[in-house]
Motif scaffolding. Structure first.
Motif: not given
Length: 375
Positions: A120, A200, A147-149, A123-124, A151, A144-145, A196
């Motif tokens: 994680r 971030r 995938r993060t969003e 990703e940030f 989640w 990466r963003r 995010v």
């Protein structure tokens, strides 16, 4: 190949951040926009919608919520320092990203398994790195963003499956249940975007932390002085780091309506770029601007008002970063922990800060060595 007006200086910054003058849509490269703010975020809103969303951020980044964040940051940093192996190299930037990324997620109330925390944080990190000058980094950051969003949308939906608390128990609750200026519950995607936009930027403070240690390396007398410094001197040092070292060099805007400023006439939708780095090194505002001197903020207590590393103007009504006070407080807390523990040293090394890399860092990596006696 479109015409753009470039502005620099404190007066230009104050004009640029005047509410109602400029919006951010189509003002920066789309990859940078997507990675640093994203569509539907507070930075893309104007008027009542912007004010309502900004109030949420201000509430989260001021006491008492900020105090909880600072406590988490110092706790995580202490845990990481205790695990440093004596004699082994610690890359400052990577370590500070781990500290701040993990602390931010814990503060938000995100339950991230230990085996998943490195991923994680990566990703940030990729979002910050990708917002600059290398297309391959931008593509990696966008992946990466996404995938993060995804989640965080799941986290928002999971939070909403529980009964709505009378009072938010965590920043995650606050964002998930936020009601926008139109009286509607924020949609899950926008809530994920704003989560995010909390983690971030906190992780991005790692760059200022790295530059702070570089400043201590280049100006060693300040390391001993800050060990016994009061809050005012600590803040002065942090402010000079934010002024002196490069972060993102510029910000763009589009004129919301026609107006005249000095001898310049702006038409609606005219494109403007504000020079942040140059404004922070403008000799009209900063005597000896290329000299690192925290004392300037003790001689002139109002000098911090001229720093534009995170914007200018009023926090609530303009697009000045709501996290600026939190940034300063986090850096003071990080330095407080590091300086009270004398069991580390920055390795003797010659580094430089390239201005053709956005966002930039010392090259080669700034490295410290733990001197802790584990026996």
């Amino acid at each position: 190949m479109k015409k753009v007006t470039c502005l620099t200086g404190v007066d230009a910054a104050r004009m640029f951040y005047t509410p109602g003058r400029f919006h951010r849509r189509k003002a920066m490269p789309p990859t940078a926009l997507r990675l640093l703010t994203d569509k539907g975020s507070v930075q893309q809103l104007e008027g009542t919608a912007h004010r309502a969303r900004k109030q949420m951020f201000m509430g989260l980044l001021l006491a008492p919520s900020l105090e909880a964040l600072l406590a988490t940051v110092t706790q995580v940093l202490g845990q990481r320092m205790h695990a440093w192996v004596p004699g082994e190299a610690v890359v400052v930037q990577a370590e500070m990203e781990q500290v701040l990324g993990r602390a931010a997620m814990a503060w938000l109330g995100l339950d991230v398994p230990d085996h998943d925390k490195d991923r994680r944080v990566d990703e940030f990190r990729a979002m910050v790195e990708g917002a600059g000058t290398r297309p391959s980094w931008a593509l990696r950051g966008l992946a990466r963003r996404w995938r993060t969003e995804r989640w965080l949308r799941r986290e928002v939906r999971r939070t909403r499956e529980q009964p709505r608390p009378a009072r938010p128990k965590s920043p995650l609750d606050t964002v998930a249940w936020h009601v926008d200026g139109d009286g509607r519950l924020i949609d899950a995607r926008s809530a994920a975007v704003e989560l995010v936009n909390l983690v971030r930027p906190i992780l991005a403070i790692a760059r200022f932390a790295t530059f702070s240690l570089l400043a201590l390396h280049d100006h060693p007398r300040w390391r001993e002085r800050l060990r016994f410094a009061d809050q005012g001197e600590m803040q002065a040092f942090v402010q000079e780091v934010r002024r002196f070292y490069p972060f993102f060099p510029a910000v763009g805007g589009r004129a919301m309506e026609a107006f005249r400023w000095r001898d310049i006439v702006f038409d609606r939708d005219d494109w403007v770029i504000l020079d942040l780095y140059g404004t922070n090194h403008d000799p009209r505002a900063w005597p000896k601007p290329d000299h690192f001197d925290p004392l300037r903020f003790l001689v002139r207590p109002d000098a911090h008002e001229n720093i534009v590393a995170q914007g200018s103007g009023e926090y609530l009504d303009s697009h000045r970063c709501a996290g600026e006070p939190a940034t300063i407080a986090i850096l003071v807390s990080l330095l407080g922990v590091l300086l009270q523990d004398a069991t580390w040293t920055v390795r003797p090394q010659a580094v430089h800060v390239p201005l053709d890399r956005i966002p930039t860092l010392p090259v080669p990596n700034l490295v410290l060595t733990s001197l802790r006696n584990t026996r």
